[in-house]
Design a protein around this motif. Structure first.
Motif, PDB file in Angstrom:
ATOM      1  N   ASN A 325       0.832  -1.209   0.000  1.00  0.00           N
ATOM      2  CA  ASN A 325       0.000   0.000   0.000  1.00  0.00           C
ATOM      3  C   ASN A 325       0.868   1.262   0.000  1.00  0.00           C
ATOM      4  OD1 ASN A 325      -2.373  -1.470   0.001  1.00  0.00           O
ATOM      5  ND2 ASN A 325      -2.586  -1.436   2.229  1.00  0.00           N
ATOM      6  N   ALA A 326       1.941   1.239   0.784  1.00  0.00           N
ATOM      7  CA  ALA A 326       2.828   2.395   0.834  1.00  0.00           C
ATOM      8  C   ALA A 326       3.478   2.646  -0.525  1.00  0.00           C
ATOM      9  CB  ALA A 326       3.906   2.182   1.898  1.00  0.00           C
ATOM     10  N   VAL A 327       3.899   1.574  -1.192  1.00  0.00           N
ATOM     11  CA  VAL A 327       4.506   1.715  -2.515  1.00  0.00           C
ATOM     12  C   VAL A 327       3.499   2.279  -3.504  1.00  0.00           C
ATOM     13  CG1 VAL A 327       5.469   0.443  -4.473  1.00  0.00           C
ATOM     14  CG2 VAL A 327       6.227  -0.093  -2.147  1.00  0.00           C
ATOM     15  N   GLU A 328       2.293   1.711  -3.520  1.00  0.00           N
ATOM     16  CA  GLU A 328       1.275   2.159  -4.464  1.00  0.00           C
ATOM     17  C   GLU A 328       0.892   3.613  -4.258  1.00  0.00           C
ATOM     18  OE1 GLU A 328      -1.854  -0.640  -3.876  1.00  0.00           O
ATOM     19  OE2 GLU A 328      -0.993  -2.139  -5.230  1.00  0.00           O
ATOM     20  N   LEU A 329       0.892   4.058  -3.007  1.00  0.00           N
ATOM     21  CA  LEU A 329       0.436   5.415  -2.700  1.00  0.00           C
ATOM     22  C   LEU A 329       1.518   6.469  -2.864  1.00  0.00           C
ATOM     23  CD1 LEU A 329      -1.758   4.741   0.482  1.00  0.00           C
ATOM     24  CD2 LEU A 329      -2.568   5.435  -1.777  1.00  0.00           C
ATOM     25  N   THR A 330       2.778   6.103  -2.645  1.00  0.00           N
ATOM     26  CA  THR A 330       3.802   7.141  -2.538  1.00  0.00           C
ATOM     27  C   THR A 330       4.924   7.068  -3.565  1.00  0.00           C
ATOM     28  OG1 THR A 330       5.076   5.876  -0.891  1.00  0.00           O
ATOM     29  CG2 THR A 330       3.376   7.359  -0.060  1.00  0.00           C
ATOM     30  N   TYR A 331       5.117   5.928  -4.221  1.00  0.00           N
ATOM     31  CA  TYR A 331       6.211   5.879  -5.198  1.00  0.00           C
ATOM     32  C   TYR A 331       5.836   6.697  -6.435  1.00  0.00           C
ATOM     33  CZ  TYR A 331       9.885   4.362  -8.332  1.00  0.00           C
ATOM     34  OH  TYR A 331      10.952   4.346  -9.199  1.00  0.00           O
ATOM     35  N   ILE A 332       6.733   7.578  -6.833  1.00  0.00           N
ATOM     36  CA  ILE A 332       6.501   8.421  -8.002  1.00  0.00           C
ATOM     37  C   ILE A 332       7.274   7.832  -9.180  1.00  0.00           C
ATOM     38  CG2 ILE A 332       6.729  10.731  -8.987  1.00  0.00           C
ATOM     39  CD1 ILE A 332       6.634  11.834  -6.134  1.00  0.00           C
ATOM     40  N   ALA A 333       6.557   7.258 -10.118  1.00  0.00           N
ATOM     41  CA  ALA A 333       7.196   6.634 -11.277  1.00  0.00           C
ATOM     42  C   ALA A 333       7.734   7.709 -12.226  1.00  0.00           C
ATOM     43  CB  ALA A 333       6.197   5.736 -12.007  1.00  0.00           C
ATOM     44  N   THR A 334       8.702   7.311 -13.034  1.00  0.00           N
ATOM     45  CA  THR A 334       9.337   8.224 -13.982  1.00  0.00           C
ATOM     46  C   THR A 334       9.084   7.748 -15.406  1.00  0.00           C
ATOM     47  OG1 THR A 334      11.101   8.704 -12.381  1.00  0.00           O
ATOM     48  CG2 THR A 334      11.515   9.282 -14.699  1.00  0.00           C
ATOM     49  N   PRO A 335       8.226   8.421 -16.159  1.00  0.00           N
ATOM     50  CA  PRO A 335       8.053   8.059 -17.572  1.00  0.00           C
ATOM     51  C   PRO A 335       9.341   8.318 -18.349  1.00  0.00           C
ATOM     52  CG  PRO A 335       6.284   9.513 -16.796  1.00  0.00           C
ATOM     53  CD  PRO A 335       7.357   9.543 -15.764  1.00  0.00           C
ATOM     54  N   TRP A 336       9.592   7.522 -19.368  1.00  0.00           N
ATOM     55  CA  TRP A 336      10.773   7.741 -20.198  1.00  0.00           C
ATOM     56  C   TRP A 336      10.734   9.100 -20.878  1.00  0.00           C
ATOM     57  CZ3 TRP A 336      15.243   5.291 -20.171  1.00  0.00           C
ATOM     58  CH2 TRP A 336      15.302   4.006 -19.616  1.00  0.00           C
ATOM     59  N   GLU A 337       9.545   9.597 -21.125  1.00  0.00           N
ATOM     60  CA  GLU A 337       9.420  10.921 -21.733  1.00  0.00           C
ATOM     61  C   GLU A 337      10.048  11.993 -20.844  1.00  0.00           C
ATOM     62  OE1 GLU A 337       5.992  13.840 -23.659  1.00  0.00           O
ATOM     63  OE2 GLU A 337       5.412  12.117 -22.435  1.00  0.00           O
ATOM     64  N   ARG A 338       9.891  11.843 -19.523  1.00  0.00           N
ATOM     65  CA  ARG A 338      10.474  12.818 -18.596  1.00  0.00           C
ATOM     66  C   ARG A 338      12.003  12.749 -18.640  1.00  0.00           C
ATOM     67  NH1 ARG A 338       8.402  11.977 -12.776  1.00  0.00           N
ATOM     68  NH2 ARG A 338       6.449  12.268 -13.893  1.00  0.00           N
ATOM     69  N   THR A 339      12.531  11.534 -18.730  1.00  0.00           N
ATOM     70  CA  THR A 339      13.984  11.383 -18.857  1.00  0.00           C
ATOM     71  C   THR A 339      14.472  12.060 -20.131  1.00  0.00           C
ATOM     72  OG1 THR A 339      13.864   9.247 -17.713  1.00  0.00           O
ATOM     73  CG2 THR A 339      15.876   9.713 -18.951  1.00  0.00           C
ATOM     74  N   ALA A 340      13.759  11.826 -21.226  1.00  0.00           N
ATOM     75  CA  ALA A 340      14.135  12.439 -22.505  1.00  0.00           C
ATOM     76  C   ALA A 340      14.043  13.964 -22.438  1.00  0.00           C
ATOM     77  CB  ALA A 340      13.254  11.899 -23.619  1.00  0.00           C
ATOM     78  N   ASP A 341      13.039  14.497 -21.749  1.00  0.00           N
ATOM     79  CA  ASP A 341      12.900  15.950 -21.596  1.00  0.00           C
ATOM     80  C   ASP A 341      14.148  16.539 -20.942  1.00  0.00           C
ATOM     81  OD1 ASP A 341      10.405  16.075 -22.744  1.00  0.00           O
ATOM     82  OD2 ASP A 341       9.320  16.025 -20.842  1.00  0.00           O
ATOM     83  N   ARG A 342      14.605  15.879 -19.872  1.00  0.00           N
ATOM     84  CA  ARG A 342      15.771  16.381 -19.146  1.00  0.00           C
ATOM     85  C   ARG A 342      17.034  16.300 -20.003  1.00  0.00           C
ATOM     86  NH1 ARG A 342      18.312  19.986 -16.480  1.00  0.00           N
ATOM     87  NH2 ARG A 342      19.893  19.232 -15.011  1.00  0.00           N
ATOM     88  N   ILE A 343      17.202  15.208 -20.726  1.00  0.00           N
ATOM     89  CA  ILE A 343      18.366  15.069 -21.595  1.00  0.00           C
ATOM     90  C   ILE A 343      18.344  16.121 -22.700  1.00  0.00           C
ATOM     91  CG2 ILE A 343      19.499  13.563 -23.272  1.00  0.00           C
ATOM     92  CD1 ILE A 343      18.646  11.194 -21.536  1.00  0.00           C
TER      93      ILE A 343
END
Length: 353
Positions: A325-343
């Motif tokens: 439950n803690a993982v589902e509620l609080t982990y913030i996933a990172t889309p590959w699009e966000r990685t590409a934006d930063r690069i």
């Protein structure tokens, strides 16, 4: 801005995309939506390349495997006809040379020295790798180069569907280990933990599911899976799963284990958490960065500690549910699009100087 992107690693890869080839393909796809990208496969020459002084030559792959690649990059830089960006995944061959074939560490160190000298920007997937790289630069008296840390994507699996490959897992209780069968991934400590738990009658009706292709010197591991009576009863092994099967196997796992000796990032940990699956991971390198408040950490080499951590979740479903439950509620996933934006943002800065 035109990007000339080396795709040699993924182009020569066979089977489902994992590790470095996966990173290369994901970033090619998402960066292509932001700027003009020309994918190239190194064939021993640069005759098929066309570039000008404003272009970026980019590699997210394993260019140490391609003799002559850096010769081309160095010639381009010498003639001031482009700028070079490279993603340094890890320095594991230098830190743990015994995990590789003889002299690979020396060849890798030479490649890394040349890469540092040629680069206008170096990217690292974790602060752990960044620290290792800075230490290497200082020890080898290399000139400083700009180094930036980026977070790799962990959302990329397609939607799961029924599959013959994983049909035998339907309804089973299992925990999961994803990783190439080789010494560095440290399957051995989990196999030893399984033996401990079986003898103590603490596995209940759980299985271990192992997913990963055979890597460097896997023979002892595969032999154990084939011949050890306890492992034959308690382990299900899949060598190659596509994204559809992989997502299903991760989602349906009660939890994941990842005891690797060292990691530049540890993508299976992040991908498990992104799908709401709790993780027990080794207490080293970048594995301490991914989600320190959500991940249970254990000494890589302590089989008894791994057995205790696994038993804690198997024997106490309430504790495991709280963690999920803690993982589902609080982990913030990172889309590959966000990685590409930063690069892309960093590359624009390189172009602007």
């Amino acid at each position: 801005m035109k990007m000339i992107m080396d795709c040699s690693t993924s182009s020569s890869w066979t089977g489902p995309l994992v590790g470095i080839p996966r990173v290369e393909v994901e970033l090619l796809h998402h960066l292509s939506q932001k700027c003009q990208v020309k994918p190239v496969v190194y064939d021993g020459s640069s005759s098929m390349w066309n570039w000008d002084a404003e272009d970026l030559i980019v590699s997210f792959g394993a260019t140490w495997n391609y003799q002559g690649w850096l010769d081309v990059v160095e010639t381009i830089k010498k003639n001031k006809m482009g700028r070079y960006v490279h993603l340094i995944h890890d320095l594991i061959p230098i830190k743990f040379p015994y995990l590789y074939e003889p002299r690979f560490d020396l060849n890798f160190a030479n490649w890394l020295c040349r890469t540092v000298k040629a680069a206008d920007l170096l990217l690292c997937p974790s602060e752990s790798t960044r620290r290792d790289l800075c230490e290497f630069i200082n020890e080898n008296n290399l000139n400083r180069v700009r180094i930036e840390t980026i977070r790799l994507g962990d959302v990329g699996f397609s939607n799961p569907k029924d599959s013959i490959a994983t049909a035998g897992l339907s309804g089973e209780k299992y925990f999961l280990m994803v990783g190439t069968l080789e010494q560095r991934k440290n399957h051995q400590v989990i196999f030893d933990a399984i033996r401990i738990l079986e003898k103590r009658h603490l596995l209940a009706d759980f299985y271990l599911v192992v997913v990963g292709r055979e890597g460097w010197l896997p023979n002892n591991l595969t032999q154990q899976l084939k011949e050890d009576e306890i492992l034959k009863r308690r382990v299900r092994y899949f060598s190659n799963l596509n994204d559809l099967d992989m997502k299903r196997v991760v989602q349906e796992a009660s939890f994941s284990v990842f005891p690797s000796i060292y990691e530049g990032w540890g993508l299976p940990v992040a991908e498990s958490l992104a799908l709401g699956v709790p993780v027990i991971a080794a207490n080293n390198s970048s594995l301490l960065e991914i989600a320190p408040n959500l991940t249970t950490h254990v000494d890589s080499y302590n089989a008894m500690a791994w057995a205790d951590a696994i038993a804690q979740w198997i024997q106490n479903p309430g504790v495991l549910n709280e963690k999920r439950n803690a993982v589902e509620l609080t982990y913030i996933a990172t889309p590959w699009e966000r990685t590409a934006d930063r690069i892309y943002e960093l590359m624009r800065e390189v172009i602007r100087g």
